[in-house]
Design an enzyme around this catalytic site. Sequence first.
Site, PDB file in Angstrom:
ATOM      1  N   GLU A 105       4.099  -7.428  -2.910  1.00  0.00           N
ATOM      2  CA  GLU A 105       3.990  -6.839  -1.561  1.00  0.00           C
ATOM      3  C   GLU A 105       3.091  -7.604  -0.580  1.00  0.00           C
ATOM      4  O   GLU A 105       2.124  -7.052  -0.060  1.00  0.00           O
ATOM      5  CB  GLU A 105       3.600  -5.351  -1.605  1.00  0.00           C
TER       6      GLU A 105
ATOM      7  N   GLU B 173       8.653  -0.820  -7.716  1.00  0.00           N
ATOM      8  CA  GLU B 173       7.695   0.276  -7.853  1.00  0.00           C
ATOM      9  C   GLU B 173       8.237   1.508  -7.157  1.00  0.00           C
ATOM     10  O   GLU B 173       8.701   1.422  -6.026  1.00  0.00           O
ATOM     11  CB  GLU B 173       6.334  -0.075  -7.210  1.00  0.00           C
TER      12      GLU B 173
END
Length: 517
Positions: A194, A404
């Site tokens: 990320e 995720e």
Amino acid sequence: MKPEACFAFSLLLCILSFVVGVLVSGGGDYNRSDFPVDFVFGSGTSAYQVEGAADEDGRTPSIWDTFAHAGFAHGGNGDVACDAYHKYKEDVQLMVETGLDAYRFSISWSRLIPNGRGPVNPKGLHYYNNLINELITNGIQPHVTLHNYDLPQALEDDYEGWLSRHVIKDFTNYADVCFREFGDRVKYWTTVNEPNVFAKGSYGTGISPPQRCSPPFCMIPSSKGNSTFEPYLAAHHILLAHSSAVRLYKRKYREQQHGFVGISLYTFGTVPQTNTEKDRAACERIRTFNFGWFMEPLLHGDYPNLMKENAGTRIPAFTTRESEQVKGSYDFIGIIHYSKFNVSDNSDALKTTLRDISADSGAKILGVEDILGDAEYPMAPWALQEVLETFKTLYGNPPMFIHENGQRTVSNASLQDVSRVQYLHGYIGSVLDSLRNGSNVKGYFVWSFLDAFELLDGYKSIFGLYSVDRNDPELRRYPKLSAKWYKQFLNGSRTSLVGDIELKEGSSLASLGHSFQ
Ligand SMILES: *[C@@H]1O[C@H](CO)[C@@H](O)[C@H](O)[C@H]1NC(C)=O
Ligand SMILES: *[C@@H]1O[C@H](CO)[C@@H](O)[C@H](O)[C@H]1NC(C)=O
Ligand SMILES: *[C@@H]1O[C@H](CO)[C@@H](O)[C@H](O)[C@H]1NC(C)=O
Ligand SMILES: *[C@@H]1O[C@H](CO)[C@@H](O)[C@H](O)[C@H]1NC(C)=O
Ligand SMILES: *[C@@H]1O[C@H](CO)[C@@H](O)[C@H](O)[C@H]1NC(C)=O
Ligand SMILES: *[C@@H]1O[C@H](CO)[C@@H](O)[C@H](O)[C@H]1NC(C)=O
């Protein structure tokens, strides 16, 4: 039948099958065989969040160690965490019991190459070889991330880490070591986790390591940084380091190793604060500034026009060579997804001269405080579908892994984590709906396998399928209801039966006789 009657009949059938479809997937029931046979189900963690052994066997601190030790994670740190460094065999057995196809974890750069560059640490190498071998022996695919908020502190000290071009070479060398040493067994590599929130949080608002920002944009005070351009600069170097590692893999390893390299991005659903054109347009801009920032360079070799217009000279430019290197430098995209936010127009911010990336977007994300608290995430499985639809229609429908997704609960919550089961049930169902609507999703990883040390929450709130008893010197693990639910789903059961599982498992849960403080 007359042709019209026939048409009416097939329309009826179509409507009927649609209604049934909605009832089966969106409405609750589906099972694993509804997914393609090669669809991968797993769960994940990251190095600093579970390994512990932070100063053992030659590891040196990362920027995350520094951040945690400065007290920014509710006083917690990853010195011991889940002690996965010593307990990995036991954890792999739990993965086997759960029925995981794959385990997503990250390598601690400063454990493998202390200080970030120079010689490889044989003990670090040994640990990751052991972990990978243990997984493979047990039939579990390793999916490995190289950078998860944990740049070696030494590189931060030497040249300010991701703000310097030096990091491109050091990251590529680190990736080279990983591909060379582990690539015979690891087929799925993610370069950076990320980077879109890492860049904003770490260089814009200062809420994550290395905690740089400048007033008035800081959410926690910091003595260094410049929020107006450092997030753009860090992101630029991440794209260059990522694409350099991908190029290396293609040139040196792909032919023998046949693996895949990607990057993962944080995503969220957007809801216009009011039903107006202005707020709907703000949602579009937020999407561009959140993941278009990375996806457009990866697809087309350059930043979105909107970002270039609004950030002006603060957003770096790619040279022709760089642009060609970045373009197409991914085999898959990892999607990180938890929640949705309301978004409102904030185009007035564009009139100010001192702007950060958030002001540049001319849009405001509301309710970000919720992320910093410990509230459970709202159930909004449609938001993940919306994100997958955006990647399908705007970004070429790349192969995607949900890297995720999971529900947060307070750390003293019961092992009967019904809200986590409901959350996973809803979101896995929405992945199924997206797949059926043409999304190129290849796998799904529950965050997280164990209750881990969380970036902002520390140990205050948790995401695990397995609980870790922190009052027990042995750090024993206990399955939650969600672990049992996931196991039954992976073994082919229908999924809507939360109540049944509770009843069936009730006695064995009670017989654990264990309460968590
Ligand atoms: C799983 O789903 C398939 C197709 O939707 C169905 O045929 C099968 O009966 C289901 N299995 C169970 C155990 O419910
Ligand atoms: C940050 O950079 C901008 C643009 O270069 C400059 O105007 C501003 O004064 C800097 N702020 C700080 C706190 O250094
Ligand atoms: C979010 O927006 C919806 C309307 O789209 C509204 O009903 C809700 O109150 C908003 N929530 C917040 C926290 O502003
Ligand atoms: C967890 O702890 C908080 C604060 O001590 C308390 O208010 C809450 O009721 C506890 N929750 C559970 C499920 O025990
Ligand atoms: C399904 O895909 C079509 C074509 O991309 C799109 O128009 C539609 O909105 C999608 N449906 C959902 C629920 O995302
Ligand atoms: C999986 O389900 C089958 C029956 O469908 C059962 O025999 C088997 O024991 C289950 N495996 C596990 C690990 O629960």
